[in-house]
Each structure stands twice: as structure tokens, then as C-alpha cells.
Design a protein around this motif. Structure first.
Motif, PDB file in Angstrom:
ATOM      1  N   ASP A 185       0.607  -1.224  -0.019  1.00  0.00           N
ATOM      2  CA  ASP A 185       0.114   0.085   0.127  1.00  0.00           C
ATOM      3  C   ASP A 185       0.878   1.224  -0.016  1.00  0.00           C
ATOM      4  N   GLU A 186       2.213   1.236  -0.250  1.00  0.00           N
ATOM      5  CA  GLU A 186       3.083   2.340  -0.277  1.00  0.00           C
ATOM      6  C   GLU A 186       3.479   2.572  -1.558  1.00  0.00           C
ATOM      7  N   ASP A 200       6.585  -7.292  -4.939  1.00  0.00           N
ATOM      8  CA  ASP A 200       6.460  -5.894  -5.347  1.00  0.00           C
ATOM      9  C   ASP A 200       5.605  -5.726  -6.576  1.00  0.00           C
ATOM     10  N   ASP A 201       4.806  -4.504  -6.855  1.00  0.00           N
ATOM     11  CA  ASP A 201       4.151  -4.309  -7.980  1.00  0.00           C
ATOM     12  C   ASP A 201       5.032  -3.067  -8.576  1.00  0.00           C
ATOM     13  N   ILE A 366      -5.270   4.947 -13.562  1.00  0.00           N
ATOM     14  CA  ILE A 366      -5.378   5.264 -12.177  1.00  0.00           C
ATOM     15  C   ILE A 366      -4.860   3.918 -11.847  1.00  0.00           C
ATOM     16  N   ILE A 367      -3.748   3.941 -10.828  1.00  0.00           N
ATOM     17  CA  ILE A 367      -2.876   2.717 -10.323  1.00  0.00           C
ATOM     18  C   ILE A 367      -3.884   2.227  -9.201  1.00  0.00           C
ATOM     19  N   GLU A 368      -3.605   0.882  -9.101  1.00  0.00           N
ATOM     20  CA  GLU A 368      -4.337   0.309  -8.167  1.00  0.00           C
ATOM     21  C   GLU A 368      -4.894   0.997  -6.938  1.00  0.00           C
ATOM     22  N   SER A 431       2.232  10.155 -11.195  1.00  0.00           N
ATOM     23  CA  SER A 431       2.125  10.937  -9.915  1.00  0.00           C
ATOM     24  C   SER A 431       1.496  10.405  -8.793  1.00  0.00           C
ATOM     25  N   ASP A 432       2.188  10.440  -7.537  1.00  0.00           N
ATOM     26  CA  ASP A 432       1.281  10.171  -6.499  1.00  0.00           C
ATOM     27  C   ASP A 432       0.159  10.501  -6.283  1.00  0.00           C
TER      28      ASP A 432
END
Lengths: 443, 497
Positions: A185-186, A200-201, A366-368, A431-432
């Protein structure tokens, strides 16, 4: 921004939920129960009525609306709604359709039917499924810059040679950038020294060829997917088989309804259509589904999708992909053993989201779990990136931002610290989620 | 509703119209007869007859052409034209054709584009009679095409099933929105091809490559090559002409048996339809394969010592038989058994659907082959649904059944006719060989022309007993209109309401 959403089904509600905090949202639906439910769950203005009815649209304030999203279950209703709204107002109209034939007509002349943007849910889902099939261990695939750039999320298995390597060691490819590593989740923005760990993804941005090379590096023992089985011949299943045929595959497709199976067989010349239930183990044995490289379950029912992928997995199918209609189940599916869960709703939400990013982004992925986004932008005179080396502009941007790829005309440029970005270039930026609003503003 | 279900009056008026149209070729042949100083009366009498019969029949009430009326009309039109066609032969009173049965055989063989002849001595007949034979075939070749498009495509069963298959694969009736317009376009291609062949022959003559080609010969052969029919005013058929003429004729026979819709698109500058057509490729493969095999047999037999004549004669004979034309360049009776049997099997193939050809046609065989291949696949994968595809689009299962039925029916009729020919010949004369009987039965019923033995390419059907000839007359007729219309009108249910 005033946004009118017509249709409060799964897609409509989910869009409403994501927009409600930042925009004035009006939701129209014919079902009073749904309207009621929305009133209590979100800060939106619900109106009971038919979106194709001029009076209803006027009541919703279509004259002053910036955007209208027609997302009912009926393609025709959605198209007509956009047409009617254009009579009394000038909102940016988005129509969600299921049948690709409307999309094909609309693509011939953009803006036809007074629809400014058309999203074909099932086709989007099918495209992401087919993208994932081509790359072993890929979880998500999105295309940018007319297919020149690809964003792929790879899961790193424990036995992968990449596991334990640093980013600098793994990065042996000309046009590929490691944008992020998702770990528990990070979101980590990697440097050359960051070590890639098992499970890891990795989010990589680059050319489709480099993605294929990296896919082989991640899982060298994985065979190329040749034998693909599709379960369920609904619109998504049909589109998956059709797109697979276009890429040179000869898939097998299970469909329970005989009439539909016949139709599919007639329309898919390179697909072997089997008329039977994919939970019938005897049939699966006979057709040696266990030997298949990939099984895609695209039934209407989530439980059946789960069941058929788990049966296949047990029989030995190398990789399984399931369509998940209820977005919340995505993680659950992947937790119990489905390799990739694809949500058509999520795909639709992604497509529509790009218009709420001040309509500046050309494309969005959109990332997971909404933790990050990959966006494509055209660089203009006001952008923080224009006419200077990337490392210089990076100083002005928040942490958690990576320039993944640059396209100039029809060529792809791998971004380096000293690369100077010009006006008119397209950049694909990771982007985060926290940095997102600042990024869209500055770029 | 009328008590009788079939509105025969409507069919009768249509036949009247067809009969009236026959006056034009009769008048033209009369003019040719006058030009060569031959008797014109044999053509003028049927001319008067057809005009009066035509006008009388047209006086019946005409209503819309229904399904049942179409069958009656299709069946009777062919019979009526054959009857009229026989009149000049009888009236001219020359040679064997003075006999009514022989005249009817020749005429039916003509209009059905069969090309089986009873003529034993070609010199006994005038130029006008030979031209009339050719003209009958030319009308028959065009007639079946136009009839198929205009009539059969509007009805949905029987012979039209074939058309249905074609409309699925080739958009036959959708060439233009109006059927009449499509029929006219196809007619123009037909006339154009005929004219082109006349000009090519004359050009070869002008270039010195075709010494014995005259305008008369060019026209008479163009009439019977493009219609894939096969009558020739020459006893030696195409063997009378130079190799250059024979090569050119191969091309026209082949083209005549090619789907006219594909030709239409080719003329419009779109050869892709030809390339994408599974049936065309199948047809081409069969012709080249059979010709290659025949050449191998001929080379083995040592009949030809040079490559060019070997290739030419093998290809010519195979094209001639497969397209159901029936010309010959050599007496293939003298060929080895292997080569002869290839020609015999070639009789059952036929050219493409939607052309002037007869026999079973490559379209049906292709569907049979593809559906057999499919059945083998579903044997292993019982749940698999695999449509039979032709040029990309799938063929209706009903159509496949109809095609199987048609092929089976053709083979049964052929077998029965063979038995009849053998027993009848034994009864009357000294009998006939089994292979010769099979050849003659296939050649007449499948509308090819020459067979083997006495009925070979340089022989005739004269020696068969009248009863056999009568049976062949009926079966040439039945074969040309693709069996079903005749069978339909013979069922009692057809006549009941």
C-alpha cells in the motif's frame, strides 16, 4: 464545476462518489429508490426523472452545467440524453455505451450525436484484458500517445531473477522508465539504488517492445501465451476474442447459450466456439483447459467468474484473468488466486476521470486503489517543464512525480535528467495521489 | 383463393413472352440463311408459330409470380424453347435431324447447353442449321443466368437455395437494388464476353495465327464457348483450329464458367473479390490439379513427344469437361484409362455457381468438402460450433443440408440413368460398355456433351435407341434447371391448395 450525471447505476454512482467532494453534482435517475439512496450516501442533488426528458434536464440546470455524463444501462438513452442536453445547454457531454458499434460510428465523426466523448465500457475492459494477456505477470496495461507509450504494472514473483536486483541492475532497456514501486500500500519513487523485492508491483512506462522485453526478464520461464481460453460470450468475451484474433491468436471461447454461441462462431472466424458451461469439469477436462496458457472469465456474474477461474487454476491453467463487475471484489479476487481481476467500471471511471482533471490531461490511468495516476499531457508554453532540462524542473515539482516518457511527433524519447522538453511534446507522467492536484496545475 | 393452387395462367403468359422473344433469333438465322442462299422457310414457319402462340398465351390474366408459378414457368420455359428449337431441324429435313426424336435431342442438347450431338455427318447440314444450333446454346447459356437471377432468386427453396448461398457469399442479388438491373448487367457481361471472343479469334486470324478462322466460325464458336455449351460446326471440334485458337478458347471457356458477379467486379477494377473468393480458388485448383494429373498420365502414355501440345491438350480437355463445355481438340477416347477417368470425374465437378456452367458446380463441392472437414473436427470436440464458411461468411445449416441432398440426388439420377442406358442398349442393339454408358449418362444429365466410346468427342449419340434418347432429353432438361423445379411440379402437393 457543475456536473450532471444521468443514471445512478453502478457506474453513475461511482462517478458521483468520486466527483462529489470537488464539484457540484446533480444525479438523475428514473428509479426513486436509487435517488433516495444517493441523497443519503453522497453530497449530491438527486432528481427523479428521465434523462431524455427536456423538462427533467432543465430542472437539473443543464443550461448552466459544465459537464453531462450519461451513464445509464441503455446505450440509446445515453446518446439521446446528450443530444437533448445540447438543445438547451452547452455542457461537455460524455456518453457511456456498451455496444462498440456506436463508438465506431462516433469515432468516424467526433462530436456526432452531440456526444463530445464516448466511452465504451466493454471495449475498454476487453482492451485491458488483451493487453494483460500479452505480458506475463502484468496486472494492468494502459496505452498513451496513440499506442507509442505503454504503462504496465508488473507483479514480481519470488522466483523472478529481477527480485532482489536494484533498479539500476534491472533497467537494461532502452526506452523504459521505472516510475514507481508499489509495496504494501505504499508508493515508492525508485532511485537507481532501490532494491526490487518479491511481491512488489513495478509500474513501468515505455515503448510496447521494451515492455515485452521486461516481461521476459521478470518471468523468463513463462511461455508466451498461445493458448487462450475465454469463458462467456457476452459483449466483453466477444470483444476479447475479437481483439485476440486481431493480434493473431486463435482463442477458444465457451458460451452456454446455443444461439449466442452460433452467433459468436459466425462472427469470430479464428475462434473455436464451444457450446457448454465452463463450470462443467468434464467438458473442461475433455477440452484440456488445464493446458491453456491463459483463461479469461468474462461472465456477467462475479461468483461464476471466480468459480470458473479457480476451477481452471486447479486444473493447471497457467494464468487466469477474471472480469469483476463489482469493483470492491477486485482485491478479494486477486487474494484468493485469480492472477488479474479487471473491472469494467474502473476502466470506465478512468476514462471519465481524465475530463475532471481540468480537461488538460490527454489520457489518464489510475494505479490500483487510487494511490497514484499516470497522466499524459501536451506541454504548452505555461508548463513548468517547457524548454529546460528535466532535473531543473523537477526541483519545482512535489515529490512522487516521475516523467516516464516523452513523445515528440511520432518518436519516443527516454527521459534523462538533461533531456530538454519542448513545446508540443507529450509527456507521460507518473504521480502520487497526494501530489496530483499540484502536478496538474503546474504542468 | 382459386380452387386450384397453381395459377398456371400467370406462368403461361410469361412463357408467351419468352416465345415472342424467340422471334428475334429465328429472324436473324433466317437472314443468315438467305445470305448463304439456304432455305429460309424452316425458320419462318416457327417464327410465325411463336409469334401467334406468344400473343395467345399473353392474353391470359397475369398476376404476381408466386413460388409455385415460378417453378412451373422455369420448367416449362425450357421445354417450350427446346420444342421451338427443334422445328427448324425437322423442317430443313437435312440428314439425321429430319427425324423428330433426333431433332428434339439436338434442340434440347442445345438449349440446355449440353452439346451432345446426334449429327454423324456435319456436311449434311447447311450453315444456317449449324448456326441455329450455336444460337440455341448461346440463348441457353444466357437464359439460365438471367433466369436464375431474375426468377430463382425471388423464390426461396429448391434451385434458389443455391442462389441463396451465393447471395450470402457474393451479394449476387445485391449487385444493384433491382433484380432486372442485375440481370441486365450480367447479360451485358455475357454479350461483351462473346464479342470479345469473336474479336480475339479474328485478331488471331489477322495476325496469321489462325488460318481457318472465318467470321462465321468465330461467331458460331463464341456462341458456344462463352455459354460453356460445346456445339461446333466442325466435326473435329476445336481440333480443326490452330494451337493459338485453342489456347484463347481455353481462356473463354474458363471465364464463361466463372461467377459473373466476380467478373462484374473484375470489370469494375476490383480484382480483390476474385482473390477472396474461396470458390474461385477451389475451381482454379481443381482445373489445374486435374490438368496436371492428366498431363502426367499422358506423358506416361507417350502420346505426345513435346511439352506444348501435351500441356495444351491436357488443359484444354480438362477445362472443356470441368466447365461442361464439351469441345475437343483430340479424340480423348484414345487416351490412357487414367486420363479418361480423370475426365469422367471432371464431369461431376462443373464450374462456379452464378455462371453459365452446368453439373454439380464447385460451390456445392466446396461446401461438401468444408462441412466434412468440420464434421471431423466436431467428432473430437462435440461442443464446438463451427460454421462452414465461404469467403468469410458462414453458410446456413439448412443450405448445407440442401446441398448434400442435391449432390446425392444428382448421383442417384446419374446411376439410374446409367442402368437405363445399359439395359436399353442391350435390348435394342448389341449393347454398350459399362464405362461408355456411365459416360453418356453423366455427360447428358450433367449437360457436358461428349462422352466416351461411340458417343466420344468425335462420335455422336445417334446410335442410342430412341427410348434412351428420349430419357436423355428429359434428363438434360432436368439437369439444366437443377432438378428441383421439375421434382417439385411432379409432387401432388404442388397442385393441391
Amino acid at each position: 464545476m457543475r456536473v450532471i450525471i444521468v443514471g445512478a447505476g453502478q457506474v453513475g454512482s461511482s462517478i458521483a462518489a468520486s466527483l462529489a467532494s470537488d464539484h457540484d453534482v446533480v444525479v438523475i435517475d428514473t428509479d426513486p429508490a436509487r435517488v433516495d439512496e444517493l441523497t443519503y450516501s453522497h453530497d449530491v442533488l438527486p432528481i427523479e426523472g428521465d434523462g431524455t426528458d427536456l423538462d427533467t434536464l432543465e430542472e437539473a440546470g443543464v443550461g448552466g452545467a459544465d459537464m453531462l455524463i450519461a451513464s445509464t444501462d441503455s446505450d440509446e438513452t445515453n446518446i439521446v440524453t446528450c443530444g437533448v442536453s445540447a438543445i438547451v445547454g452547452d455542457p461537455f457531454t460524455i456518453a457511456r455505451v456498451k455496444q462498440p458499434q456506436y463508438l465506431r460510428a462516433w469515432e468516424q465523426r467526433r462530436g456526432a450525436f452531440d456526444v463530445d466523448f464516448m466511452v465504451c465500457t466493454d471495449l475498454l475492459a476487453a482492451k485491458s484484458i488483451v493487453g494483460v494477456i500479452g505480458l506475463a505477470t502484468a496486472q494492468d496495461v494502459d496505452m498513451f500517445a496513440d499506442g507509442l507509450v505503454q504503462m504496465t504494472e508488473f507483479e514480481i514473483p519470488a522466483e523472478s531473477p529481477v527480485a532482489g536486483q536494484t533498479v539500476a541492475e534491472a533497467d537494461r532497456f532502452d526506452s523504459l522508465t521505472f516510475a514507481a514501486i508499489l509495496r504494501d500500500d505504499e508508493v515508492l519513487v525508485p532511485t537507481g539504488e532501490t532494491v526490487i523485492e518479491a511481491d512488489d508491483d513495478v509500474v513501468a512506462i515505455g515503448s510496447p517492445e521494451s515492455m515485452r522485453e521486461f516481461s521476459t526478464a521478470v518471468a523468463p520461464q513463462a511461455d508466451e501465451a498461445n493458448d487462450v481460453v475465454v469463458v462467456g460470450g457476452g459483449e466483453i468475451g466477444y470483444q476479447v476474442a475479437r481483439l485476440l484474433e486481431e493480434s493473431g491468436y486463435k482463442p477458444r471461447l465457451f458460451e452456454r447459450d446455443e444461439g449466442r454461441a452460433r452467433w459468436l462462431a459466425e462472427n469470430l472466424p479464428n475462434t473455436t466456439v464451444l457450446n457448454g458451461d465452463a463450470t462443467d469439469q468434464e467438458l473442461l477436462e475433455r477440452e484440456s483447459v488445464g493446458k491453456a496458457d491463459v483463461l479469461v472469465s468474462a461472465l456477467d456474474n462475479d461468483q461464476k467468474n471466480l468459480l470458473s477461474t479457480l476451477i481452471a487454476k486447479r486444473m493447471g491453467t497457467a494464468r487466469t484473468v477474471a472480469v469483476v463487475n463489482t469493483g470492491e471484489f477486485t482485491e478479494l479476487f486477486e487474494a484468493v488466486g485469480v492472477d488479474v481481476a479487471v473491472s469494467p467500471r474502473e476502466a470506465t471511471a478512468e476514462e471519465i476521470t481524465r475530463f475532471t482533471r481540468a480537461r488538460r490531461a490527454e489520457n489518464v490511468a489510475i494505479i490500483e486503489g487510487d494511490c497514484a495516476e499516470v497522466i499524459e499531457l501536451e506541454v504548452d508554453a505555461e508548463s513548468a517543464l517547457v524548454d529546460r532540462p528535466i532535473q531543473e524542473s523537477m526541483a519545482e515539482l512535489p515529490d512522487g512525480v516521475v516523467v516516464g516518457a516523452i513523445t515528440r511527433g511520432h518518436s519516443l524519447i527516454k527521459p534523462r535528467g538533461d533531456t530538454v522538453i519542448e513545446r508540443g511534446d507529450h509527456v507521460v507522467v507518473f504521480s502520487d495521489a497526494d501530489a496530483l492536484s499540484e502536478v496538474t496545475e503546474k504542468l | 383463393m382459386s380452387p386450384v393452387a397453381v395459377d398456371w395462367r400467370t406462368s403461361a403468359t410469361l412463357i408467351g413472352t419468352v416465345l415472342k422473344a424467340l422471334t428475334l433469333p429465328l429472324a436473324a438465322t433466317a437472314a443468315v440463311a438467305a445470305w448463304y442462299g439456304e432455305a429460309v422457310v424452316p425458320f419462318l414457319i416457327p417464327l410465325v408459330l411463336t409469334i401467334s402462340a406468344g400473343f395467345s398465351l399473353e392474353r391470359f390474366d397475369r398476376r404476381d409470380l408466386g413460388l409455385r408459378e415460378s417453378y412451373l414457368m422455369v420448367a416449362l420455359t425450357w421445354l417450350a424453347i427446346a420444342l421451338v428449337g427443334a422445328i427448324p431441324f425437322v423442317l430443313a429435313g437435312q440428314g439425321v435431324l429430319a427425324d423428330p426424336v433426333n431433332a428434339m435431342f439436338e434442340s434440347m442438347s442445345g438449349v440446355t447447353t449440353t452439346g451432345a450431338t446426334v449429327i454423324d455427318s456435319f456436311d449434311a447440314h447447311g450453315k444456317s442449321i449449324h448456326l441455329w444450333r450455336s444460337l440455341l446454346q448461346w440463348m441457353g447459356g444466357l437464359g439460365i443466368l438471367v433466369l436464375a437471377v431474375a426468377v430463382l432468386s425471388q423464390i426461396s427453396v429448391g434451385g434458389a437455395q443455391l442462389m441463396e448461398t451465393e447471395t450470402q457469399t457474393q451479394d449476387l442479388t445485391k449487385l444493384t437494388p433491382r433484380i432486372e438491373e442485375t440481370a441486365r448487367l450480367l447479360g451485358m457481361i455475357y454479350v461483351g464476353l462473346t464479342a470479345l471472343m469473336v474479336l480475339s479469334w479474328l485478331a488471331l486470324h489477322a495476325a496469321g495465327l489462325a488460318p481457318n478462322v472465318t467470321v462465321y466460325q468465330a461467331v458460331a464458336h463464341a456462341f458456344t464457348a462463352v455459354s460453356t455449351a460445346g456445339f461446333s460446326p466442325q466435326p473435329a471440334s476445336l481440333g480443326y483450329f490452330s494451337p493459338a485458337v485453342q489456347w484463347v478458347t481455353i481462356l473463354f471457356m474458363f471465364t464463361g464458367a466463372t461467377n459473373f458477379v466476380l467478373l462484374y467486379f473484375l470489370l469494375k477494377g476490383d480484382p480483390s473479390r476474385l482473390r477472396e473468393s474461396d470458390e474461385f480458388q477451389f475451381y482454379l485448383a481443381i482445373v489445374l490439379g486435374a490438368a496436371g494429373l492428366t498431363a502426367v498420365f499422358l506423358a506416361g502414355g507417350g502420346q505426345f513427344d513435346r511439352v506444348e501440345p501435351l500441356a495444351r491438350h491436357a488443359l484444354f480437355q480438362v477445362v472443356s469437361i470441368v466447365t461442361t463445355t464439351g469441345y475437343a481438340t483430340v479424340d480423348f477416347n484414345l487416351w490412357s484409362a487414367g486420363a479418361k477417368h480423370i475426365l469422367f470425374l471432371g464431369m461431376f465437378v462443373g464450374g462456379m455457381a452464378g455462371s453459365t456452367t452446368c453439373s454439380i458446380k464447385t460451390l456445392r463441392w466446396l461446401v461438401v468438402v468444408k462441412s466434412l472437414r468440420r464434421d471431423l473436427f466436431t467428432e473430437i470436440h462435440p461442443e464446438a460450433i463451427r460454421p462452414v464458411r465461404l469467403s468469410g461468411s458462414s453458410v446456413d445449416e439448412e443450405t448445407i443440408k440442401d446441398i448434400y441432398a442435391y449432390v446425392l440426388l444428382s448421383l442417384v439420377i446419374f446411376a439410374l440413368l446409367t442402368v437405363f442406358v445399359v439395359t436399353d442398349a442391350t435390348r435394342v442393339a448389341g449393347g454398350v460398355g459399362e464405362f461408355e454408358a456411365m459416360g453418356a449418362a453423366a455427360s447428358t444429365f450433367l449437360n457436358i456433351g461428349p462422352a466416351f466410346g461411340a458417343a466420344g468427342p468425335y462420335g455422336s449419340y445417334l446410335h442410342f435407341p430412341d427410348t434412351t434418347k428420349l430419357a436423355m432429353i428429359v434428363l438434360m432438361w432436368v439437369g439444366r434447371i437443377e432438378i428441383i423445379p421439375v421434382l417439385v411440379i411432379l409432387t401432388p402437393a404442388y397442385w393441391r391448395s
